[in-house]
Design an enzyme around this catalytic site. Sequence first.
Site, PDB file in Angstrom:
ATOM      1  N   CYS A 189      13.515   4.062   8.559  1.00  0.00           N
ATOM      2  CA  CYS A 189      13.802   2.748   8.671  1.00  0.00           C
ATOM      3  C   CYS A 189      15.070   2.252   9.483  1.00  0.00           C
ATOM      4  O   CYS A 189      14.983   1.135   9.926  1.00  0.00           O
ATOM      5  CB  CYS A 189      13.681   2.092   7.368  1.00  0.00           C
ATOM      6  SG  CYS A 189      15.209   2.642   6.644  1.00  0.00           S
ATOM      7  N   GLU A 210       5.987  -1.660  14.962  1.00  0.00           N
ATOM      8  CA  GLU A 210       6.980  -0.425  14.392  1.00  0.00           C
ATOM      9  C   GLU A 210       6.156   0.831  14.752  1.00  0.00           C
ATOM     10  O   GLU A 210       5.358   1.169  13.831  1.00  0.00           O
ATOM     11  CB  GLU A 210       7.144  -0.525  12.957  1.00  0.00           C
ATOM     12  CG  GLU A 210       8.117   0.487  12.380  1.00  0.00           C
ATOM     13  CD  GLU A 210       8.427   0.387  10.986  1.00  0.00           C
ATOM     14  OE1 GLU A 210       7.297   0.291  10.227  1.00  0.00           O
ATOM     15  OE2 GLU A 210       9.480   0.722  10.495  1.00  0.00           O
TER      16      GLU A 210
HETATM   17  P1  NAD Z   1       3.709   2.318   3.117  1.00  0.00           P
HETATM   18  O1  NAD Z   1       3.927   0.823   2.923  1.00  0.00           O
HETATM   19  O2  NAD Z   1       2.367   2.605   3.459  1.00  0.00           O
HETATM   20  O3  NAD Z   1       3.854   2.743   1.616  1.00  0.00           O
HETATM   21  C1  NAD Z   1       4.756   2.439   0.564  1.00  0.00           C
HETATM   22  C2  NAD Z   1       4.326   2.390  -0.761  1.00  0.00           C
HETATM   23  O4  NAD Z   1       3.356   1.574  -0.888  1.00  0.00           O
HETATM   24  C3  NAD Z   1       3.566   3.737  -1.477  1.00  0.00           C
HETATM   25  O5  NAD Z   1       4.019   4.218  -2.568  1.00  0.00           O
HETATM   26  C4  NAD Z   1       2.182   3.431  -1.036  1.00  0.00           C
HETATM   27  O6  NAD Z   1       1.705   4.191  -2.027  1.00  0.00           O
HETATM   28  C5  NAD Z   1       1.990   2.174  -1.384  1.00  0.00           C
HETATM   29  N1  NAD Z   1       1.086   1.386  -0.820  1.00  0.00           N
HETATM   30  C6  NAD Z   1       0.205   1.675   0.215  1.00  0.00           C
HETATM   31  N2  NAD Z   1      -0.829   0.944   0.666  1.00  0.00           N
HETATM   32  C7  NAD Z   1      -0.651  -0.027  -0.212  1.00  0.00           C
HETATM   33  C8  NAD Z   1      -1.499  -1.178  -0.837  1.00  0.00           C
HETATM   34  N3  NAD Z   1      -2.524  -1.581   0.318  1.00  0.00           N
HETATM   35  N4  NAD Z   1      -1.231  -1.832  -1.686  1.00  0.00           N
HETATM   36  C9  NAD Z   1      -0.222  -1.577  -2.844  1.00  0.00           C
HETATM   37  N5  NAD Z   1       0.498  -0.244  -2.496  1.00  0.00           N
HETATM   38  C10 NAD Z   1       0.305   0.286  -1.383  1.00  0.00           C
HETATM   39  O7  NAD Z   1       4.713   2.930   3.759  1.00  0.00           O
HETATM   40  P2  NAD Z   1       5.019   4.411   4.286  1.00  0.00           P
HETATM   41  O8  NAD Z   1       4.146   4.544   5.381  1.00  0.00           O
HETATM   42  O9  NAD Z   1       5.077   5.229   2.893  1.00  0.00           O
HETATM   43  O10 NAD Z   1       6.671   4.071   4.706  1.00  0.00           O
HETATM   44  C11 NAD Z   1       6.972   3.850   6.150  1.00  0.00           C
HETATM   45  C12 NAD Z   1       7.574   2.594   6.074  1.00  0.00           C
HETATM   46  O11 NAD Z   1       8.402   2.107   5.131  1.00  0.00           O
HETATM   47  C13 NAD Z   1       7.857   1.992   7.483  1.00  0.00           C
HETATM   48  O12 NAD Z   1       7.374   0.983   7.816  1.00  0.00           O
HETATM   49  C14 NAD Z   1       9.337   2.022   7.166  1.00  0.00           C
HETATM   50  O13 NAD Z   1       9.975   0.985   8.131  1.00  0.00           O
HETATM   51  C15 NAD Z   1       9.472   1.513   5.529  1.00  0.00           C
HETATM   52  N6  NAD Z   1      10.661   1.884   5.431  1.00  0.00           N
HETATM   53  C16 NAD Z   1      11.761   0.674   5.021  1.00  0.00           C
HETATM   54  C17 NAD Z   1      12.855   1.000   4.638  1.00  0.00           C
HETATM   55  C18 NAD Z   1      13.857  -0.200   4.379  1.00  0.00           C
HETATM   56  O14 NAD Z   1      14.920   0.069   3.907  1.00  0.00           O
HETATM   57  N7  NAD Z   1      13.529  -1.362   4.784  1.00  0.00           N
HETATM   58  C19 NAD Z   1      13.240   2.123   4.201  1.00  0.00           C
HETATM   59  C20 NAD Z   1      12.168   3.276   4.364  1.00  0.00           C
HETATM   60  C21 NAD Z   1      11.094   3.024   4.694  1.00  0.00           C
END
Ligand code: NAD
Length: 497
Positions: A281, A382
């Site tokens: 991120c 992104e």
């Molecule tokens: P994601 O949003 O797909 O998933 C994150 C979590 O949400 C997971 O546990 C997943 O099971 C759950 N989830 C997914 N879809 C959902 C839905 N429709 N309803 C409810 N829950 C749901 O993210 P990812 O692909 O696992 O991670 C990458 C993303 O995380 C990138 O956008 C990255 O920038 C972000 N990120 C941000 C930070 C920060 O500090 N701001 C840190 C790490 C990652």
Amino acid sequence: MRKISHWIGGKPSNGSSERTSTVYDPATGQPQAEVLLATPGDVEDAVATAGAAFESWSQSSLSARTKIMFAFRQLVVERMDELAEVISAEHGKVVSDARGEVQRGLEVVEFACGLPSLLKGEYSDQASTGVDVFSFREPLGVVAGITPFNFPIMVPMWMHPVAIACGNTFILKPSERDPSVSQLIAELYAEAGLPDGVFNVVNGDKDAVDALLDSRGVAAVSFVGSTPIARYIHERGTAQGKRVQALGGAKNHAIVMPDANVDFASDHLVAAAFGSAGERCMAISAAVAVGGVADELLAAVAEKARAIQVGPGRDAASEMGPVITAAARDRIVSLIGSGEQQGADVTVDGRGLVVPGHEEGFFVGPTVLDQVTTDMDAYREEIFGPVLSVLRTSSVDDAIDMINSNPYGNGTAIFTSSGEHARRFQRGVNVGMIGINVPIPVPMAYYSFGGWKDSLFGDKHVHGPEGVSFYTRAKVVTSRWPHVEAPSGASYAFPNA
Ligand code: NAD
């Protein structure tokens, strides 16, 4: 096929779910395990277990909690290599980078070891005649963490050590893409002496997340993931009266000034763009070259990008591993293609990279797009992969305007040898975490981590003092101990002396 279960009440649990999700080895593209997906009933069981554990854990002394946190820290140190290998096997990142992730998580555990100093209250002696006022903070209850795939140990560690040391009990819903390391963390907490039910793991997808958001037994939710889901979590969680901090996605810019050392800046840019295959991120995905530095910078970045050794994360010679899934690879490739169609130059092209012996792996090579403009999809989205876009502006102020026009506000950096430019930048950008000649300015554990704008929904950043504030609420006590022989009698005026 290996089955990954939940961890509820101090032991593994299969719950009642029959649905599973496949966990791949991204380096080979082959399935390696099935993770159970919790039903709403499984989630309620975990909430009830954590709720019961809260009764006694919240009453445990600060020194008892601290002792367990120190023991947990020691176990993480001793098992660091094993933890890193488990992460690498499911995430795909190189083992040395996974070890770095464990180290950054460990720093939050160490912060939590010293938490009693942050839980000290305030005291006003004789605030009114014979009246003292004091405040202290209490834990909230059962709190939940919902975390992304890209840092399967560090991001949960931004949350659970702080929440638990504050006296809460915790339910982790890790990413279903790389869930195994969370089981190992649960085992280490148990070995450290944490009572059953204080730390629980519920694996799952949207069903489990929605059950946590709607559960009356969950007091607060910490989320880290993509922006659309972060926004959804914040809206649904707060509508249920919960405290929510939801960290979202990012588009992190690094400005390179004409007075920067180009060799130094390009080294750090490629590390920040391509480390962990860009799945951070805080990865730098946009390099903003100011004035005449662009061509020299592009040449240096392209040369270094081409030299990166791409291969399986477990191979010590690899500097960059695969991305997390085939779908992620295809999306990244398609965004590179759209950049090309919309007018960018593909100076270094990572599409079609094949790693010998790993033909089915989810690999994309380091990619550098030049002549990118802010209306292109490759800039607006992104990408979350190994793609660095180079944009050009004529002044530091134009570069700051570009950053401030972007909806995200997670991290940003400037490379310069001018204190004046650096100071103008640090004061002018609407971004939460800022680096000056530091490309990935992740705050130390004793500061708080968080972005602005679409990179964070809610009021509080994670760990550090804001994390403590998020996981506790204040009580203020106004107290009087009158002499038994003191005159009594009602007064109807507001006391003022
Ligand atoms: P994601 O949003 O797909 O998933 C994150 C979590 O949400 C997971 O546990 C997943 O099971 C759950 N989830 C997914 N879809 C959902 C839905 N429709 N309803 C409810 N829950 C749901 O993210 P990812 O692909 O696992 O991670 C990458 C993303 O995380 C990138 O956008 C990255 O920038 C972000 N990120 C941000 C930070 C920060 O500090 N701001 C840190 C790490 C990652």
